[in-house]
Scaffold this active site. Sequence first.
Site, PDB file in Angstrom:
ATOM      1  N   HIS A  76       0.847  -1.203   0.000  1.00 57.80           N
ATOM      2  CA  HIS A  76       0.000   0.000   0.000  1.00 57.80           C
ATOM      3  C   HIS A  76       0.874   1.241   0.000  1.00 57.80           C
ATOM      4  O   HIS A  76       1.289   1.690   1.055  1.00 57.80           O
ATOM      5  CB  HIS A  76      -0.893  -0.005   1.234  1.00 57.80           C
ATOM      6  CG  HIS A  76      -1.923   1.082   1.249  1.00 57.80           C
ATOM      7  ND1 HIS A  76      -1.701   2.335   1.771  1.00 57.80           N
ATOM      8  CD2 HIS A  76      -3.196   1.102   0.788  1.00 57.80           C
ATOM      9  CE1 HIS A  76      -2.791   3.071   1.669  1.00 57.80           C
ATOM     10  NE2 HIS A  76      -3.717   2.346   1.082  1.00 57.80           N
ATOM     11  N   VAL A  82       2.617   4.071   2.045  1.00 60.48           N
ATOM     12  CA  VAL A  82       2.001   4.842   3.112  1.00 60.48           C
ATOM     13  C   VAL A  82       1.152   3.884   3.949  1.00 60.48           C
ATOM     14  O   VAL A  82       0.555   2.945   3.423  1.00 60.48           O
ATOM     15  CB  VAL A  82       1.149   5.999   2.532  1.00 60.48           C
ATOM     16  CG1 VAL A  82       0.030   5.490   1.657  1.00 60.48           C
ATOM     17  CG2 VAL A  82       0.626   6.909   3.616  1.00 60.48           C
ATOM     18  N   GLY A  85      -4.791   4.665   6.294  1.00 59.44           N
ATOM     19  CA  GLY A  85      -5.433   5.395   7.376  1.00 59.44           C
ATOM     20  C   GLY A  85      -6.389   4.539   8.177  1.00 59.44           C
ATOM     21  O   GLY A  85      -6.553   4.732   9.389  1.00 59.44           O
ATOM     22  N   CYS A  86      -7.016   3.565   7.517  1.00 61.64           N
ATOM     23  CA  CYS A  86      -7.978   2.709   8.226  1.00 61.64           C
ATOM     24  C   CYS A  86      -7.298   1.908   9.335  1.00 61.64           C
ATOM     25  O   CYS A  86      -7.953   1.545  10.320  1.00 61.64           O
ATOM     26  CB  CYS A  86      -8.697   1.787   7.242  1.00 61.64           C
ATOM     27  SG  CYS A  86      -7.607   0.650   6.362  1.00 61.64           S
ATOM     28  N   ASP A  90      -8.489   1.453  13.145  1.00 61.62           N
ATOM     29  CA  ASP A  90      -8.575   0.144  13.787  1.00 61.62           C
ATOM     30  C   ASP A  90      -7.795   0.123  15.096  1.00 61.62           C
ATOM     31  O   ASP A  90      -8.227  -0.510  16.067  1.00 61.62           O
ATOM     32  CB  ASP A  90      -8.084  -0.962  12.845  1.00 61.62           C
ATOM     33  CG  ASP A  90      -8.677  -2.296  13.235  1.00 61.62           C
ATOM     34  OD1 ASP A  90      -8.065  -3.016  14.053  1.00 61.62           O
ATOM     35  OD2 ASP A  90      -9.772  -2.619  12.749  1.00 61.62           O
TER      36      ASP A  90
END
Length: 195
Positions: A76, A82, A85-86, A90
């Site tokens: 990713h 990077v 963001g998820c 989490d």
Amino acid sequence: MTYQEFQESVSFNQEQLIAFAYGTLVESPPESFLARLPAPPFLMVDRVVELSANGSKGRMVAEQDIRLDAWYFQCHMPGDPVQPGCLGVDAIWQLLGFYCVWHGALGSGRALGCGEVAFSGQIRPFNRLVRYEVEVKRLTHLKESGTTIAIGEGRIFVDGEEIAEVHGARAGVFKGIAYSDYPNRSVHSIGGRMA
């Protein structure tokens, strides 16, 4: 550690968090002490450095060391790595669920959602440290069902700079939903609405 020592601890190191993920941290836990953190590589924190409660409110601070070879940098995005963001969101859910169990909830933890999420930065392979600060705004224990729900506000920092806010994050611990006989087919082998 004993269950009492677990509930009295105000910090947890990486070894202890991994032991919690595998269900081996607490010796002789109470019945229905089934909640787990995800095991690495999906465990998004390396240590909990602060943990406190004040009635139905509380606070958690946790850290994650950034590793150049982290699995998410490998996929990713290729050529533009990077941290998704998820995964930060989490981490907030993981911490809220852990807080519920530390506060006495029994059962299995689940993420329940969040309100607004706002990103203002990113995590790259040569960053050093992510810090998660979670203010538990309300912890509710529903005696009839044995369910415990935590609602919190999370802030995510990388190397001291705030890069994200997670508002209205919710996680809960529920009795009777564990799929402990995996991979066998059983009443819990198919998901759906939690009662």
